[in-house]
Design an enzyme around this catalytic site. Structure first.
Site, PDB file in Angstrom:
ATOM      1  N   TRP A 173      -7.310  -8.471  -3.820  1.00 56.17           N
ATOM      2  CA  TRP A 173      -6.859  -7.774  -2.615  1.00 56.17           C
ATOM      3  C   TRP A 173      -7.952  -7.881  -1.548  1.00 56.17           C
ATOM      4  O   TRP A 173      -9.135  -7.700  -1.845  1.00 56.17           O
ATOM      5  CB  TRP A 173      -6.568  -6.305  -2.972  1.00 56.17           C
ATOM      6  CG  TRP A 173      -5.847  -5.575  -1.871  1.00 56.17           C
ATOM      7  CD1 TRP A 173      -4.503  -5.519  -1.680  1.00 56.17           C
ATOM      8  CD2 TRP A 173      -6.448  -4.799  -0.831  1.00 56.17           C
ATOM      9  NE1 TRP A 173      -4.223  -4.759  -0.563  1.00 56.17           N
ATOM     10  CE2 TRP A 173      -5.386  -4.305  -0.026  1.00 56.17           C
ATOM     11  CE3 TRP A 173      -7.755  -4.475  -0.479  1.00 56.17           C
ATOM     12  CZ2 TRP A 173      -5.604  -3.503   1.090  1.00 56.17           C
ATOM     13  CZ3 TRP A 173      -7.971  -3.679   0.639  1.00 56.17           C
ATOM     14  CH2 TRP A 173      -6.895  -3.202   1.408  1.00 56.17           C
ATOM     15  N   ASN A 225       0.764  -8.646  -2.761  1.00 55.11           N
ATOM     16  CA  ASN A 225       1.345  -7.419  -3.318  1.00 55.11           C
ATOM     17  C   ASN A 225       2.668  -7.127  -2.617  1.00 55.11           C
ATOM     18  O   ASN A 225       3.529  -8.011  -2.599  1.00 55.11           O
ATOM     19  CB  ASN A 225       0.346  -6.252  -3.418  1.00 55.11           C
ATOM     20  CG  ASN A 225      -0.360  -5.823  -2.167  1.00 55.11           C
ATOM     21  OD1 ASN A 225      -1.288  -6.480  -1.725  1.00 55.11           O
ATOM     22  ND2 ASN A 225       0.036  -4.717  -1.577  1.00 55.11           N
ATOM     23  N   ASP A 226       2.880  -5.957  -2.058  1.00 55.92           N
ATOM     24  CA  ASP A 226       4.214  -5.504  -1.647  1.00 55.92           C
ATOM     25  C   ASP A 226       5.088  -6.541  -0.932  1.00 55.92           C
ATOM     26  O   ASP A 226       4.614  -7.224  -0.014  1.00 55.92           O
ATOM     27  CB  ASP A 226       4.105  -4.360  -0.624  1.00 55.92           C
ATOM     28  CG  ASP A 226       3.172  -3.269  -1.040  1.00 55.92           C
ATOM     29  OD1 ASP A 226       2.599  -3.341  -2.126  1.00 55.92           O
ATOM     30  OD2 ASP A 226       3.016  -2.331  -0.245  1.00 55.92           O
ATOM     31  N   ARG A 237       1.819   5.236   6.606  1.00 59.16           N
ATOM     32  CA  ARG A 237       2.040   3.779   6.557  1.00 59.16           C
ATOM     33  C   ARG A 237       3.412   3.387   5.994  1.00 59.16           C
ATOM     34  O   ARG A 237       4.128   4.197   5.455  1.00 59.16           O
ATOM     35  CB  ARG A 237       0.938   3.105   5.724  1.00 59.16           C
ATOM     36  CG  ARG A 237       0.786   3.621   4.306  1.00 59.16           C
ATOM     37  CD  ARG A 237      -0.392   2.904   3.610  1.00 59.16           C
ATOM     38  NE  ARG A 237      -0.621   3.421   2.270  1.00 59.16           N
ATOM     39  CZ  ARG A 237      -1.424   4.448   1.984  1.00 59.16           C
ATOM     40  NH1 ARG A 237      -2.082   5.074   2.958  1.00 59.16           N
ATOM     41  NH2 ARG A 237      -1.571   4.856   0.740  1.00 59.16           N
ATOM     42  N   ASP A 238       3.698   2.107   6.124  1.00 53.86           N
ATOM     43  CA  ASP A 238       4.852   1.432   5.523  1.00 53.86           C
ATOM     44  C   ASP A 238       6.177   1.807   6.193  1.00 53.86           C
ATOM     45  O   ASP A 238       7.114   2.277   5.534  1.00 53.86           O
ATOM     46  CB  ASP A 238       4.906   1.699   4.000  1.00 53.86           C
ATOM     47  CG  ASP A 238       3.581   1.446   3.308  1.00 53.86           C
ATOM     48  OD1 ASP A 238       2.760   0.703   3.876  1.00 53.86           O
ATOM     49  OD2 ASP A 238       3.350   1.996   2.211  1.00 53.86           O
ATOM     50  N   GLU A 244       4.326   5.990  -0.769  1.00 54.43           N
ATOM     51  CA  GLU A 244       4.192   4.662  -0.192  1.00 54.43           C
ATOM     52  C   GLU A 244       5.569   3.986  -0.131  1.00 54.43           C
ATOM     53  O   GLU A 244       6.469   4.291  -0.911  1.00 54.43           O
ATOM     54  CB  GLU A 244       3.232   3.812  -1.033  1.00 54.43           C
ATOM     55  CG  GLU A 244       1.809   4.368  -1.062  1.00 54.43           C
ATOM     56  CD  GLU A 244       0.801   3.385  -1.633  1.00 54.43           C
ATOM     57  OE1 GLU A 244      -0.192   3.115  -0.938  1.00 54.43           O
ATOM     58  OE2 GLU A 244       0.991   2.905  -2.761  1.00 54.43           O
TER      59      GLU A 244
HETATM   60  C1  FRU Z   1       1.470  -0.212  -1.590  1.00 53.84           C
HETATM   61  C2  FRU Z   1       0.427  -0.298  -0.505  1.00 53.84           C
HETATM   62  C3  FRU Z   1       0.995   0.137   0.829  1.00 53.84           C
HETATM   63  C4  FRU Z   1       0.103  -0.562   1.812  1.00 53.84           C
HETATM   64  C5  FRU Z   1      -0.172  -1.860   1.113  1.00 53.84           C
HETATM   65  C6  FRU Z   1      -1.536  -2.415   1.357  1.00 53.84           C
HETATM   66  O1  FRU Z   1       1.233  -1.046  -2.672  1.00 53.84           O
HETATM   67  O2  FRU Z   1      -0.710   0.481  -0.856  1.00 53.84           O
HETATM   68  O3  FRU Z   1       1.072   1.532   1.001  1.00 53.84           O
HETATM   69  O4  FRU Z   1       0.737  -0.716   3.048  1.00 53.84           O
HETATM   70  O5  FRU Z   1      -0.011  -1.622  -0.266  1.00 53.84           O
HETATM   71  O6  FRU Z   1      -1.662  -3.705   0.806  1.00 53.84           O
END
Ligand code: FRU
Length: 420
Positions: A42, A17-18, A141-142, A198
């Site tokens: 995931w 993902n991200d 987070r992030d 996020e």
């Molecule tokens: C965004 C998110 C982030 C987190 C990550 C987890 O898509 O939810 O906030 O760090 O994905 O995979």
């Protein structure tokens, strides 16, 4: 035929993902990403890693971060990268679940570093920020870090005690000791601007400050906010959707050595079906895009390095046309009343300055004038850039065969085959 994309970053196997840690270090663009290598779903998040000299040919590198230490027991969640003292530092979220159902959790900020841009070492005294400040729930987070004057600045996504999304700002001189400077911005209401911001990013473009983020929980509002979660930005007070397609989330940017602001995003959406799972992999990144700003609106266009992929180009006058490959770029004019279809899987129609894309669900955007349109097609994606990037739609479209382009009127198109 496989759904595997040829000129977009996607995993050999497992789930991504991200995009994380998008940066430039020792002559290479580096891109990390949220990665679960074992299955195309995931799972405990690792940081996968690729690098490139030109933003279009990517080389797979070993996994950069593996979860399981006490500070990142259940995941190395999203974050960023910055160069400091000839090292590439990763600044990432540690995630620890409090219960087996993953209802509540602890999130913190950690660092890791590398001297060669390939092998990474976690800092022995992680975390560098062990908990969120007061007036923030456990959503924390992030982190996005950049250098400003003689300091490092960090913004990080959070949720206020009252349930609204916000971002917090910190400062450091050494990436280890961080001072909390306060809240940088917050959602007006949960319905309008979300419950958790996020993947925030903050940068200056042409003298304008842009706050980019991916808010969870914005309520659908007529033709706006039709995705499960949205990605957009604030320049002044209003939240503006950045991409109008279905598959665009967690966008992040980096400053290239030549001064361009380049963006990549996850080219998918939470809770999609991901038909590529049957091939053992899941998820992809958008093609890298250069950001520009016009009248306080962000424009996105494929980076000029796209030219390195072009190998055969011709102008054709067509209504129905079997494309030469599943990796093509199509350029044409946009006009009122136009309807474009790809293999009956995807349609784009233009009516009275309104552009509607139908790809399982319907997405809508508006344009001021009728100028041009560029489509980038890969085996399972379509990215459309209208009027030089004024309006963009990004979608995963799962082509089973070489796509057929159908137009409701004869038009001249430039069709360019793209190589790997
Ligand atoms: C965004 C998110 C982030 C987190 C990550 C987890 O898509 O939810 O906030 O760090 O994905 O995979």
């Amino acid at each position: 035929m496989t759904y595997r994309l040829k000129y977009h970053v996607c995993p050999e196997h497992g789930w991504i993902n991200d995009p994380n840690g998008f940066s430039y270090f020792q002559g290479y663009y580096h891109l990390f990403y949220q990665y679960y290598p074992d299955e195309p779903i995931w799972g405990p998040m690792h940081w996968g890693h690729v690098r490139s000299k030109d933003l279009v040919h990517w080389e797979n590198l070993p996994i950069a971060l593996i979860p399981g230490d006490k500070e990142d027991l259940h995941g190395c969640f999203s974050g960023s990268a910055v160069e400091y003292n000839n090292r590439l530092y990763l600044i990432y979220t540690g995630n620890i679940y409090d219960d087996p159902e993953h209802i509540t959790f602890h999130q913190n900020v950690n660092i890791a570093w590398s001297e060669d841009g390939i092998h990474f070492y976690k800092y022995e005294n992680n975390p560098v920020i062990s908990e969120p400040p007061v007036d923030n729930t456990y959503h924390f987070r992030d982190p996005k870090v950049w250098r400003e004057d003689d300091h490092f600045k960090m913004i990080i996504g959070g949720q206020k005690e009252d349930g609204r999304g916000h971002v917090l700002i910190y400062q450091s001189d050494d990436l280890i000791n961080w001072d909390y400077l306060g809240e940088y911005g917050h959602a007006s209401t949960i319905d309008h601007e979300g419950k958790m911001w996020e993947c925030p990013d903050l940068f200056r473009l042409n003298g304008v400050n842009v706050l980019l983020m991916s808010p969870q929980g914005i309520k659908e509002d007529g033709e706006k906010y039709r995705n499960y979660h949205q990605t957009g930005y604030k320049i002044k007070d209003t939240f503006i959707e950045l991409d109008h397609g279905h598959d665009f989330y967690a966008a992040t940017t980096m400053l290239a050595p030549d001064g361009r602001r380049i963006l990549m995003a996850w080219m998918d959406m939470w809770h999609s079906e991901f038909p590529e799972k049957e091939e053992g992999w899941s998820g992809a990144m958008t093609f890298p895009r250069e950001l520009t700003i016009h009248d306080n609106h962000l424009y996105m266009m494929p980076v000029e390095e796209l030219a390195l992929l072009r190998y055969e180009s011709k102008k054709v006058e067509v209504t129905d046309y079997l494309l030469p490959s599943r990796q093509v770029e199509i350029d044409l004019d946009i006009c009122d009343g136009l309807s474009l279809n790809l293999s009956n899987l995807y349609t784009l129609t233009v009516n009275n300055h309104k552009v509607t894309v139908m790809n399982q669900t319907e997405h809508v955007g508006t344009i001021k004038e009728y100028q041009s349109m560029k489509l980038l097609i890969d085996s399972s994606s379509v990215e459309v850039f209208i009027n030089g990037g004024e309006l963009v739609f990004t979608d995963r479209v799962y082509f089973k065969d070489t796509p057929v382009l159908s137009l409701n009127k004869k038009m001249t198109c430039r069709i360019t085959t793209l190589s790997e």
